[in-house]
Design a protein around this motif. Structure first.
Motif, PDB file in Angstrom:
ATOM      1  N   ASP A 209      48.318 -45.160 -95.261  1.00 31.24           N
ATOM      2  CA  ASP A 209      49.143 -46.201 -95.869  1.00 31.24           C
ATOM      3  C   ASP A 209      50.179 -45.538 -96.766  1.00 31.24           C
ATOM      4  OD1 ASP A 209      50.044 -48.712 -96.324  1.00 31.24           O
ATOM      5  OD2 ASP A 209      48.268 -49.445 -97.361  1.00 31.24           O
ATOM      6  N   GLU A 210      51.380 -46.042 -96.719  1.00 34.65           N
ATOM      7  CA  GLU A 210      52.468 -45.534 -97.548  1.00 34.65           C
ATOM      8  C   GLU A 210      53.289 -46.715 -98.038  1.00 34.65           C
ATOM      9  OE1 GLU A 210      54.830 -42.333 -95.777  1.00 34.65           O
ATOM     10  OE2 GLU A 210      53.374 -42.280 -94.140  1.00 34.65           O
ATOM     11  N   THR A 211      53.987 -46.501 -99.136  1.00 32.55           N
ATOM     12  CA  THR A 211      54.873 -47.541 -99.658  1.00 32.55           C
ATOM     13  C   THR A 211      56.188 -46.910-100.092  1.00 32.55           C
ATOM     14  OG1 THR A 211      53.000 -48.866-100.460  1.00 32.55           O
ATOM     15  CG2 THR A 211      55.167 -49.365-101.374  1.00 32.55           C
ATOM     16  N   SER A 212      57.255 -47.533 -99.679  1.00 33.26           N
ATOM     17  CA  SER A 212      58.596 -47.116-100.108  1.00 33.26           C
ATOM     18  C   SER A 212      59.480 -48.353-100.126  1.00 33.26           C
ATOM     19  CB  SER A 212      59.172 -46.065 -99.147  1.00 33.26           C
ATOM     20  OG  SER A 212      59.559 -46.673 -97.922  1.00 33.26           O
ATOM     21  N   ILE A 213      60.713 -48.188-100.566  1.00 29.52           N
ATOM     22  CA  ILE A 213      61.702 -49.245-100.371  1.00 29.52           C
ATOM     23  C   ILE A 213      62.014 -49.293 -98.879  1.00 29.52           C
ATOM     24  CG2 ILE A 213      64.029 -50.068-100.914  1.00 29.52           C
ATOM     25  CD1 ILE A 213      63.867 -48.305-103.457  1.00 29.52           C
ATOM     26  N   VAL A 214      61.985 -50.476 -98.301  1.00 25.25           N
ATOM     27  CA  VAL A 214      62.379 -50.642 -96.902  1.00 25.25           C
ATOM     28  C   VAL A 214      63.544 -51.620 -96.835  1.00 25.25           C
ATOM     29  CG1 VAL A 214      60.097 -50.074 -95.998  1.00 25.25           C
ATOM     30  CG2 VAL A 214      60.645 -52.452 -96.488  1.00 25.25           C
ATOM     31  N   HIS A 215      64.476 -51.312 -95.953  1.00 30.05           N
ATOM     32  CA  HIS A 215      65.667 -52.152 -95.810  1.00 30.05           C
ATOM     33  C   HIS A 215      65.370 -53.419 -95.030  1.00 30.05           C
ATOM     34  CE1 HIS A 215      69.509 -53.422 -93.964  1.00 30.05           C
ATOM     35  NE2 HIS A 215      70.064 -52.987 -95.084  1.00 30.05           N
ATOM     36  N   GLY A 216      64.623 -53.282 -93.932  1.00 28.42           N
ATOM     37  CA  GLY A 216      64.239 -54.439 -93.140  1.00 28.42           C
ATOM     38  C   GLY A 216      65.149 -54.750 -91.970  1.00 28.42           C
ATOM     39  N   ASP A 217      66.383 -54.221 -91.989  1.00 33.58           N
ATOM     40  CA  ASP A 217      67.325 -54.495 -90.899  1.00 33.58           C
ATOM     41  C   ASP A 217      68.308 -53.335 -90.776  1.00 33.58           C
ATOM     42  OD1 ASP A 217      68.445 -55.904 -88.806  1.00 33.58           O
ATOM     43  OD2 ASP A 217      69.621 -57.251 -90.071  1.00 33.58           O
ATOM     44  N   PHE A 218      67.777 -52.119 -90.775  1.00 32.10           N
ATOM     45  CA  PHE A 218      68.599 -50.915 -90.817  1.00 32.10           C
ATOM     46  C   PHE A 218      69.172 -50.645 -89.426  1.00 32.10           C
ATOM     47  CE2 PHE A 218      69.727 -46.490 -91.324  1.00 32.10           C
ATOM     48  CZ  PHE A 218      70.075 -46.379 -92.673  1.00 32.10           C
ATOM     49  N   ARG A 219      70.443 -50.992 -89.249  1.00 34.56           N
ATOM     50  CA  ARG A 219      71.163 -50.816 -87.977  1.00 34.56           C
ATOM     51  C   ARG A 219      72.540 -50.255 -88.281  1.00 34.56           C
ATOM     52  NH1 ARG A 219      70.429 -56.604 -87.262  1.00 34.56           N
ATOM     53  NH2 ARG A 219      72.693 -56.634 -87.156  1.00 34.56           N
ATOM     54  N   CYS A 220      73.180 -49.694 -87.260  1.00 31.91           N
ATOM     55  CA  CYS A 220      74.494 -49.098 -87.494  1.00 31.91           C
ATOM     56  C   CYS A 220      75.502 -50.115 -88.007  1.00 31.91           C
ATOM     57  CB  CYS A 220      75.012 -48.410 -86.229  1.00 31.91           C
ATOM     58  SG  CYS A 220      75.248 -49.492 -84.789  1.00 31.91           S
ATOM     59  N   ASP A 221      75.392 -51.380 -87.586  1.00 31.68           N
ATOM     60  CA  ASP A 221      76.366 -52.376 -88.011  1.00 31.68           C
ATOM     61  C   ASP A 221      76.087 -52.939 -89.401  1.00 31.68           C
ATOM     62  OD1 ASP A 221      74.242 -53.461 -86.160  1.00 31.68           O
ATOM     63  OD2 ASP A 221      74.957 -55.342 -86.992  1.00 31.68           O
ATOM     64  N   ASN A 222      75.035 -52.449 -90.054  1.00 28.84           N
ATOM     65  CA  ASN A 222      74.800 -52.800 -91.454  1.00 28.84           C
ATOM     66  C   ASN A 222      75.158 -51.641 -92.375  1.00 28.84           C
ATOM     67  OD1 ASN A 222      74.049 -55.486 -91.440  1.00 28.84           O
ATOM     68  ND2 ASN A 222      71.911 -55.035 -90.969  1.00 28.84           N
ATOM     69  N   MET A 223      76.042 -50.763 -91.876  1.00 31.25           N
ATOM     70  CA  MET A 223      76.533 -49.650 -92.680  1.00 31.25           C
ATOM     71  C   MET A 223      78.054 -49.617 -92.612  1.00 31.25           C
ATOM     72  SD  MET A 223      73.939 -46.666 -91.389  1.00 31.25           S
ATOM     73  CE  MET A 223      72.568 -47.302 -90.402  1.00 31.25           C
ATOM     74  N   ILE A 224      78.658 -49.122 -93.672  1.00 27.46           N
ATOM     75  CA  ILE A 224      80.089 -48.845 -93.661  1.00 27.46           C
ATOM     76  C   ILE A 224      80.250 -47.328 -93.646  1.00 27.46           C
ATOM     77  CG2 ILE A 224      82.277 -49.041 -94.885  1.00 27.46           C
ATOM     78  CD1 ILE A 224      81.346 -51.663 -96.036  1.00 27.46           C
ATOM     79  N   PHE A 225      80.901 -46.837 -92.590  1.00 30.07           N
ATOM     80  CA  PHE A 225      81.158 -45.410 -92.459  1.00 30.07           C
ATOM     81  C   PHE A 225      82.540 -45.068 -93.022  1.00 30.07           C
ATOM     82  CE2 PHE A 225      77.976 -46.223 -89.229  1.00 30.07           C
ATOM     83  CZ  PHE A 225      77.177 -45.086 -89.246  1.00 30.07           C
ATOM     84  N   HIS A 226      82.693 -43.828 -93.417  1.00 31.49           N
ATOM     85  CA  HIS A 226      83.997 -43.315 -93.823  1.00 31.49           C
ATOM     86  C   HIS A 226      84.997 -43.570 -92.690  1.00 31.49           C
ATOM     87  CE1 HIS A 226      87.119 -40.290 -94.625  1.00 31.49           C
ATOM     88  NE2 HIS A 226      86.720 -40.343 -95.892  1.00 31.49           N
TER      89      HIS A 226
END
Length: 355
Positions: A209-226
């Motif tokens: 078992d581990e615990t961290s912050i999780v985003h829940g919807d981590f996809r390329c379109d939920n990021m802004i790239f340079h």
């Protein structure tokens, strides 16, 4: 330079989502450093559950996220949680927009809201990264990999997020939640593969078992790239974030390798070598290297779990469509993907059984 506005589309504020713009400008003068009007307001036209607006002035641009007006489910559309996690992660130098303030006074625009910086860059909607030269795609994938590994390595206690969610037993709680939602929606019907997953998943949770912050919807379109470099400037859309199991979060992200374009934007069936995209095994290995793991035992389970979770969401959409509570065209298309996805999810479970 392109930016997220151009990619998501922005237009006039919808009539049902209008508010007192003068009151908002007054609030921003008091809470946003360097703010100076006049203020021009447009609305992002995407399908965000929390209405999102572009706020433009002669000297700067901002984004506002608000709760939708009207009756909503208790605990839903929690913009205060979004604000809290973004502010905390910004303090840890994780790539998120700078937030200026949270307003919990409904007398200002009618609902709670928060304001953050507009981050200029580009949003990549297709995981094949078609708009990027093939020689550079592996660097973009490596940057996404590094970003999610970095998120899971953040000391959530050190940035004040100890109570941001429950720690431990993440899979037990999630499987029970989505199983209950699926079984209670009688109108949407039952599915043989989904029923098998409801039984199989809780009995086959990998040890540890581990615990961290999780985003829940981590996809390329939920990021802004340079605009021109393989660098993530900001991770967006923290509505589903909580404290949870990092391998659930990573497997959701890596699920792009197992999903065909007919279900969701995915890479299944693509010639990854010809596209210049790392293989799934290489991508998993890179995450393991960055998070100090030798491997991910139970990886097939984590993929099956995420497909099950996604299928439960589609089942709910199907139910809302049948009740007339969902927009017909988009809801019908999403609902039609439910059965193919449950079949694929059970196939993943069968692979896990053979490992």
């Amino acid at each position: 330079m392109t930016n997220a506005i151009n990619n998501t589309g922005v237009g006039a504020v919808r009539e049902t989502l209008r508010f007192d713009e003068i009151r908002l400008a007054e609030w921003m003068r008091e809470h946003v450093d360097g703010f100076s009007g006049p203020l021009t307001i447009d609305q992002f036209q995407g399908g965000q559950s929390n209405p999102t607006y572009r706020l433009t002035t002669p000297t700067g641009s901002y984004v506002m996220r608000r709760k939708p007006p009207g009756d909503i489910l208790k605990g839903a559309h929690a913009v205060d949680r979004e604000y809290r996690v973004i502010a905390a992660l910004h303090s840890a130098d994780f790539p998120v927009p700078r937030v200026y303030g949270l307003c919990t006074d409904p007398s200002v625009i009618g609902t709670e809201f928060y304001v953050m910086d507009m981050v200029h860059g580009r949003v990549i909607w297709d995981p094949r990264f078609a708009e990027v030269p093939s020689s550079e795609r592996s660097r973009y994938f490596d940057e996404m990999n590094a970003t999610i590994a970095r998120l899971h390595s953040v000391d959530y206690s050190a940035i004040g997020l100890t109570d941001y969610g429950r720690s431990g037993n993440y899979f037990e709680r999630q499987i029970a939640r989505w199983s209950r939602q699926y079984q209670e929606d009688v109108l949407a019907g039952r599915d043989r593969n989904m029923d098998k997953l409801v039984e199989w998943l809780p009995e086959n949770i990998p040890p540890g078992d581990e615990t961290s912050i999780v985003h829940g919807d981590f996809r390329c379109d939920n990021m802004i790239f340079h605009p021109t470099e393989p660098r993530v400037l900001a991770v967006l859309d923290w509505e589903l974030s909580t404290l949870g199991h990092p391998l659930a979060d990573f497997a959701y992200h890596a699920m792009m390798y197992r999903l065909p374009p007919t279900i969701m934007s995915g890479l299944a069936g693509e010639d990854l070598g010809a596209l210049g995209i790392p293989s799934e095994a290489e991508y998993v290995q890179a995450y393991c290297r960055r998070t100090g793991r030798d491997a991910i035992p139970g990886y097939e389970f984590y993929i099956a779990f995420n497909m099950f979770r996604f299928a439960a969401i589609l089942h709910g959409i199907k139910g809302r469509q049948l009740r007339g509570n969902a927009s017909s065209a988009k809801a019908s298309d999403l609902a039609s993907k439910f059965e193919p996805l449950t079949q694929l999810a059970w196939e993943q479970a069968e692979i896990a059984m053979r490992r």
